[in-house]
Design a protein around this motif. Structure first.
Motif, PDB file in Angstrom:
ATOM      1  N   SER A   1      -0.170  18.446 -18.394  1.00  0.00           N
ATOM      2  CA  SER A   1      -0.400  17.975 -17.033  1.00  0.00           C
ATOM      3  C   SER A   1      -0.134  16.483 -17.017  1.00  0.00           C
ATOM      4  CB  SER A   1      -1.842  18.273 -16.610  1.00  0.00           C
ATOM      5  OG  SER A   1      -2.082  17.750 -15.315  1.00  0.00           O
ATOM      6  N   ILE A   2       1.030  16.100 -16.484  1.00  0.00           N
ATOM      7  CA  ILE A   2       1.442  14.704 -16.561  1.00  0.00           C
ATOM      8  C   ILE A   2       1.996  14.210 -15.230  1.00  0.00           C
ATOM      9  CG2 ILE A   2       1.910  14.728 -19.044  1.00  0.00           C
ATOM     10  CD1 ILE A   2       4.921  14.685 -16.919  1.00  0.00           C
ATOM     11  N   THR A   3       2.062  12.895 -15.124  1.00  0.00           N
ATOM     12  CA  THR A   3       2.795  12.270 -14.032  1.00  0.00           C
ATOM     13  C   THR A   3       3.940  11.479 -14.647  1.00  0.00           C
ATOM     14  OG1 THR A   3       1.408  10.285 -14.069  1.00  0.00           O
ATOM     15  CG2 THR A   3       0.758  12.053 -12.550  1.00  0.00           C
ATOM     16  N   HIS A   4       5.053  11.428 -13.935  1.00  0.00           N
ATOM     17  CA  HIS A   4       6.189  10.601 -14.356  1.00  0.00           C
ATOM     18  C   HIS A   4       6.297   9.530 -13.273  1.00  0.00           C
ATOM     19  CE1 HIS A   4      10.542  10.546 -16.155  1.00  0.00           C
ATOM     20  NE2 HIS A   4       9.971   9.355 -16.151  1.00  0.00           N
ATOM     21  N   ASP A   5       5.808   8.340 -13.575  1.00  0.00           N
ATOM     22  CA  ASP A   5       5.543   7.319 -12.570  1.00  0.00           C
ATOM     23  C   ASP A   5       6.665   6.325 -12.314  1.00  0.00           C
ATOM     24  OD1 ASP A   5       2.905   8.385 -12.381  1.00  0.00           O
ATOM     25  OD2 ASP A   5       2.355   7.257 -14.174  1.00  0.00           O
ATOM     26  N   ARG A   6       7.606   6.226 -13.252  1.00  0.00           N
ATOM     27  CA  ARG A   6       8.654   5.225 -13.091  1.00  0.00           C
ATOM     28  C   ARG A   6       9.880   5.634 -13.882  1.00  0.00           C
ATOM     29  NH1 ARG A   6       9.846   1.113 -15.916  1.00  0.00           N
ATOM     30  NH2 ARG A   6       7.944   1.007 -17.137  1.00  0.00           N
ATOM     31  N   ALA A   7      11.058   5.322 -13.347  1.00  0.00           N
ATOM     32  CA  ALA A   7      12.318   5.668 -14.001  1.00  0.00           C
ATOM     33  C   ALA A   7      12.629   4.704 -15.143  1.00  0.00           C
ATOM     34  CB  ALA A   7      13.456   5.641 -12.987  1.00  0.00           C
ATOM     35  N   THR A   8      13.368   5.211 -16.132  1.00  0.00           N
ATOM     36  CA  THR A   8      13.809   4.412 -17.273  1.00  0.00           C
ATOM     37  C   THR A   8      15.331   4.492 -17.350  1.00  0.00           C
ATOM     38  OG1 THR A   8      11.770   4.900 -18.457  1.00  0.00           O
ATOM     39  CG2 THR A   8      13.607   4.079 -19.767  1.00  0.00           C
ATOM     40  N   ALA A   9      15.951   3.323 -17.480  1.00  0.00           N
ATOM     41  CA  ALA A   9      17.415   3.214 -17.480  1.00  0.00           C
ATOM     42  C   ALA A   9      18.026   3.607 -18.826  1.00  0.00           C
ATOM     43  CB  ALA A   9      17.817   1.776 -17.145  1.00  0.00           C
ATOM     44  N   MET A  10      19.322   3.886 -18.784  1.00  0.00           N
ATOM     45  CA  MET A  10      20.102   4.169 -19.994  1.00  0.00           C
ATOM     46  C   MET A  10      19.909   3.046 -21.009  1.00  0.00           C
ATOM     47  SD  MET A  10      21.984   6.998 -19.770  1.00  0.00           S
ATOM     48  CE  MET A  10      23.422   6.770 -20.792  1.00  0.00           C
ATOM     49  N   ASN A  11      19.910   3.420 -22.276  1.00  0.00           N
ATOM     50  CA  ASN A  11      19.835   2.530 -23.436  1.00  0.00           C
ATOM     51  C   ASN A  11      18.472   1.898 -23.673  1.00  0.00           C
ATOM     52  OD1 ASN A  11      22.608   2.959 -24.116  1.00  0.00           O
ATOM     53  ND2 ASN A  11      23.121   1.599 -22.408  1.00  0.00           N
ATOM     54  N   ASP A  12      17.504   2.126 -22.790  1.00  0.00           N
ATOM     55  CA  ASP A  12      16.154   1.626 -23.046  1.00  0.00           C
ATOM     56  C   ASP A  12      15.486   2.552 -24.069  1.00  0.00           C
ATOM     57  OD1 ASP A  12      13.802   0.135 -22.882  1.00  0.00           O
ATOM     58  OD2 ASP A  12      13.629   0.302 -20.700  1.00  0.00           O
ATOM     59  N   THR A  13      14.431   2.090 -24.688  1.00  0.00           N
ATOM     60  CA  THR A  13      13.673   2.868 -25.660  1.00  0.00           C
ATOM     61  C   THR A  13      12.382   3.353 -25.015  1.00  0.00           C
ATOM     62  OG1 THR A  13      14.586   1.609 -27.492  1.00  0.00           O
ATOM     63  CG2 THR A  13      12.535   2.784 -27.924  1.00  0.00           C
ATOM     64  N   VAL A  14      12.046   4.623 -25.258  1.00  0.00           N
ATOM     65  CA  VAL A  14      10.805   5.206 -24.750  1.00  0.00           C
ATOM     66  C   VAL A  14       9.973   5.646 -25.943  1.00  0.00           C
ATOM     67  CG1 VAL A  14       9.765   7.034 -23.354  1.00  0.00           C
ATOM     68  CG2 VAL A  14      11.933   5.998 -22.634  1.00  0.00           C
ATOM     69  N   THR A  15       8.695   5.270 -25.918  1.00  0.00           N
ATOM     70  CA  THR A  15       7.755   5.686 -26.960  1.00  0.00           C
ATOM     71  C   THR A  15       6.609   6.444 -26.310  1.00  0.00           C
ATOM     72  OG1 THR A  15       8.277   3.815 -28.380  1.00  0.00           O
ATOM     73  CG2 THR A  15       6.182   4.929 -28.792  1.00  0.00           C
ATOM     74  N   ALA A  16       6.354   7.642 -26.812  1.00  0.00           N
ATOM     75  CA  ALA A  16       5.213   8.444 -26.359  1.00  0.00           C
ATOM     76  C   ALA A  16       4.093   8.297 -27.377  1.00  0.00           C
ATOM     77  CB  ALA A  16       5.605   9.908 -26.218  1.00  0.00           C
ATOM     78  N   THR A  17       2.876   8.278 -26.875  1.00  0.00           N
ATOM     79  CA  THR A  17       1.692   8.197 -27.714  1.00  0.00           C
ATOM     80  C   THR A  17       0.750   9.334 -27.330  1.00  0.00           C
ATOM     81  OG1 THR A  17       1.887   5.799 -27.803  1.00  0.00           O
ATOM     82  CG2 THR A  17      -0.247   6.723 -28.408  1.00  0.00           C
ATOM     83  N   ALA A  18       0.184   9.987 -28.338  1.00  0.00           N
ATOM     84  CA  ALA A  18      -0.782  11.059 -28.110  1.00  0.00           C
ATOM     85  C   ALA A  18      -2.035  10.769 -28.924  1.00  0.00           C
ATOM     86  CB  ALA A  18      -0.193  12.410 -28.526  1.00  0.00           C
ATOM     87  N   LYS A  19      -3.172  10.854 -28.264  1.00  0.00           N
ATOM     88  CA  LYS A  19      -4.464  10.644 -28.930  1.00  0.00           C
ATOM     89  C   LYS A  19      -5.269  11.927 -28.802  1.00  0.00           C
ATOM     90  CE  LYS A  19      -8.605   7.745 -28.752  1.00  0.00           C
ATOM     91  NZ  LYS A  19      -9.268   6.652 -28.040  1.00  0.00           N
ATOM     92  N   LEU A  20      -5.713  12.471 -29.944  1.00  0.00           N
ATOM     93  CA  LEU A  20      -6.532  13.684 -29.946  1.00  0.00           C
ATOM     94  C   LEU A  20      -7.921  13.324 -29.424  1.00  0.00           C
ATOM     95  CD1 LEU A  20      -6.852  16.677 -30.686  1.00  0.00           C
ATOM     96  CD2 LEU A  20      -7.429  15.960 -33.010  1.00  0.00           C
ATOM     97  N   ILE A  21      -8.279  13.881 -28.258  1.00  0.00           N
ATOM     98  CA  ILE A  21      -9.557  13.503 -27.633  1.00  0.00           C
ATOM     99  C   ILE A  21     -10.613  14.605 -27.683  1.00  0.00           C
ATOM    100  CG2 ILE A  21      -8.564  11.716 -26.149  1.00  0.00           C
ATOM    101  CD1 ILE A  21      -8.717  13.792 -23.819  1.00  0.00           C
ATOM    102  N   ALA A  22     -10.199  15.848 -27.968  1.00  0.00           N
ATOM    103  CA  ALA A  22     -11.183  16.933 -28.050  1.00  0.00           C
ATOM    104  C   ALA A  22     -10.671  18.052 -28.948  1.00  0.00           C
ATOM    105  CB  ALA A  22     -11.486  17.491 -26.666  1.00  0.00           C
TER     106      ALA A  22
END
Length: 127
Positions: free
Chosen positions: A66-87
């Motif tokens: 269940s996510i929101t995608h709040d802003r666009a990212t341009a070509m050649n930019d770097t995207v990093t996802a982070t996940a924290k185990l909360i339960a």
């Protein structure tokens, strides 16, 4: 015996290329980072958080996102996802997930995974 505990954190990084833009992934027509690619990166980060802490032969499968995608990212930019185990609820794992590019957060939400025995799972799938 697994060493799972809350607050485990995993990350996954990618560069925005023709392979993971909305136009290629058929989630839109523009040359921006695709929402399905962001979802996959968030799942990859969740796996990275827990894989080394699972019992031999165990794995996880995604059961909700269940996510929101709040802003666009341009070509050649770097995207990093982070996940924290909360339960941890039996075999169900809940993560807080987010993704960011060079300008800041682009998406966030929660992700759930279920711990499975890889061999038994695949045997059932292939039955």
């Amino acid at each position: 015996m697994s060493t799972l505990a809350t607050n485990l954190i995993g990350t996954a990084t990618t560069t925005v290329t023709a392979a993971n833009i909305a136009a290629t992934m058929k989630s839109g027509s523009l040359a921006v980072f695709a929402t399905p690619a962001m979802c996959a990166l968030m799942e990859e980060a969740a796996c990275a958080a827990v894989n080394a802490h699972l019992d031999e032969g165990a794995g996880t499968v995604g059961i909700s996102l269940s996510i929101t995608h709040d802003r666009a990212t341009a070509m050649n930019d770097t995207v990093t996802a982070t996940a924290k185990l909360i339960a941890i609820d039996g075999r169900k794992l809940t993560f807080e997930v987010s993704a960011a590019d060079s300008k800041g957060t682009i998406g966030k939400g929660t992700h759930e995974r279920f711990i499975i025995d890889n061999e038994k799972f695949m045997a059932k799938v292939n039955k």
